[in-house]
Design an enzyme around this catalytic site. Structure first.
Site, PDB file in Angstrom:
ATOM      1  N   ASP A   1      52.438  19.974   5.556  1.00 49.80           N
ATOM      2  CA  ASP A   1      53.463  20.466   4.631  1.00 49.80           C
ATOM      3  C   ASP A   1      53.333  21.976   4.425  1.00 49.80           C
ATOM      4  O   ASP A   1      53.420  22.472   3.310  1.00 49.80           O
ATOM      5  CB  ASP A   1      53.353  19.731   3.295  1.00 49.80           C
ATOM      6  CG  ASP A   1      54.667  19.740   2.513  1.00 49.80           C
ATOM      7  OD1 ASP A   1      55.725  19.978   3.140  1.00 49.80           O
ATOM      8  OD2 ASP A   1      54.644  19.515   1.300  1.00 49.80           O
TER       9      ASP A   1
ATOM     10  N   LYS B   1      55.741  21.399 -12.336  1.00 54.74           N
ATOM     11  CA  LYS B   1      55.762  19.939 -12.380  1.00 54.74           C
ATOM     12  C   LYS B   1      56.155  19.381 -11.023  1.00 54.74           C
ATOM     13  O   LYS B   1      56.806  20.042 -10.210  1.00 54.74           O
ATOM     14  CB  LYS B   1      56.739  19.444 -13.445  1.00 54.74           C
ATOM     15  CG  LYS B   1      58.207  19.739 -13.142  1.00 54.74           C
ATOM     16  CD  LYS B   1      59.100  19.103 -14.204  1.00 54.74           C
ATOM     17  CE  LYS B   1      60.570  19.349 -13.872  1.00 54.74           C
ATOM     18  NZ  LYS B   1      61.471  18.709 -14.854  1.00 54.74           N
ATOM     19  N   GLY B   2      55.738  18.136 -10.782  1.00 58.60           N
ATOM     20  CA  GLY B   2      56.136  17.382  -9.605  1.00 58.60           C
ATOM     21  C   GLY B   2      56.800  16.103 -10.051  1.00 58.60           C
ATOM     22  O   GLY B   2      57.226  15.973 -11.197  1.00 58.60           O
TER      23      GLY B   2
END
Length: 389
Positions: A152, A37-38
């Protein structure tokens, strides 16, 4: 421990047949288990009912995206991923939506992410990291050809498939103030952390920007005495503070003495044996995601059909307050602007005609224009796809 679970979905041995002209939707997939999940999205393992192929599916709640002003980022993520396809990227296969969520179906990688393996005290030797550097360099070169800066690169976003070649998620072009060298700096930092178990600079979430700048400008990177001279030289050139003096292209990397013996075609074809292979007998992700989906989730995915049917009957009696009206207007805008994508159909269309259809060409051209305009420097949310192997 079970490595998969049927989350309330009807389990039939009969393979369903879908209209090939029908858009892929939620009903085309069987939900197996939650795996990540984020901040406003979740990831689960799914199986396409007709082909039986396994994928990772990210689903993002529309209302939460609107409330957090993240819709634009989600749409840009979709536009970019529709345009890209590479052996060392997590590739998008389908995108679709329903009243509640936006869905992205991508490659399923069975080896877990490198952050997970570091936390499990896995020691990555020099041979393993050397291959990762090569694979990442090829992926960064591909992104660079599309004018995209990832921004990132870190162990959390580097994923392994069941044979352990490196793959990672592709993400946004940079804004003013920096360019492609930022990704090659991150490659150096990540390689160092994999080899040593910690980063070359002691930076934490509460470290001030002033402290970070002072640390990077004054402190030297200390390499292990056990590392080869060629590796140390490569890392130091990746971690040069001045971007214009840093290694920042595939050609630069290929010319490094440490990598002159690399068969780059074999790397691209995934023909080189990896030095580290994830354990296929264990879960290469945090099992609490599945428990949260079962116990804490207020809108579980496997109850979606019943919930949407119930909501439709409720909506007919709702008042038209200004708050509800504004949200409904935003949801309708999201629904109208969302781009449906089907790489399987796109490949078939290309194979039959030798080129994309007008609609597909328009979608790709729009995506390219968006990624090349250089005006949006928002960072997309990390996409987790750690799964049991």
């Amino acid at each position: 421990m079970r490595t998969s679970r049927n989350m309330g979905v009807n389990n039939s041995h009969r393979t369903p047949v879908f209209d090939e002209n029908e858009d892929v939707n939620f009903d085309h997939f069987q939900i197996l288990r939650a795996i990540g999940k984020g901040s406003f999205g979740k990831v689960c393992i799914v199986q396409k009912r007709d082909t039986k192929k396994m994928y990772a599916m990210k689903y993002m709640n529309k209302q939460k995206c609107i409330e957090r002003d993240e819709v634009r980022n989600v749409f840009r993520e979709l536009q970019i991923m529709q345009r890209l396809e590479h052996p060392f990227l997590v590739n998008l296969w389908y995108s679709f939506q329903d009243e509640e969520d936006m869905f992205m179906v991508v490659d399923l990688l069975l080896g877990g992410d490198l952050r997970y393996h570091l936390q499990q005290n896995v020691h990555f030797n020099e041979e393993a990291v050397k291959l990762y550097i090569c694979e990442l360099a090829l992926a960064l070169n591909y992104l660079q050809s599309y004018h995209i800066i990832h921004r990132d690169i870190k162990p959390d976003n580097i994923l392994l498939d069941e044979h352990a070649p490196e793959l990672f998620q592709a993400f946004l072009e940079g804004g003013p103030g920096y360019s492609y060298p930022v990704d090659w700096w991150s490659l150096g930092i990540t390689s160092y952390e994999l080899l040593r178990g910690w980063r070359p600079y002691d930076i934490h979430s509460n470290t001030s920007l002033k402290e970070i700048l002072l640390m990077i400008s004054t402190e030297k990177v200390h390499c292990s005495s056990t590392w080869s001279k060629g590796l140390v030289a490569l890392l130091k050139k990746l971690l040069v503070k001045e971007p214009e003096c840093r290694l920042s292209s595939l050609k630069d990397i290929q010319n490094a003495p440490y990598l002159v013996d690399v068969n780059w075609d074999a790397v691209l074809e995934k023909n080189l044996p990896p030095a580290f292979v994830p354990n296929k007998g264990r879960l290469n992700c945090d099992p609490t995601f599945e428990l949260e989906e079962m116990i804490l989730e207020s809108k579980p995915l496997h109850k979606k059909k019943k919930r949407l049917a119930k909501n439709k009957s409720k909506d007919s009696g709702k008042d038209s307050s200004s708050l509800y009206g504004h949200l409904q207007q935003c949801l309708e805008t999201v629904h109208n602007d969302f781009t449906i994508f089907n790489r399987e159909k796109l490949r078939k269309s290309r194979a039959e005609s030798g080129q994309t259809s007008n609609k597909e060409s328009e979608t790709c051209n729009q995506a390219l224009e968006k990624t090349e305009d250089g005006h949006n420097n928002n960072v997309l949310e990390t996409f987790y796809t750690t799964v049991p192997s």
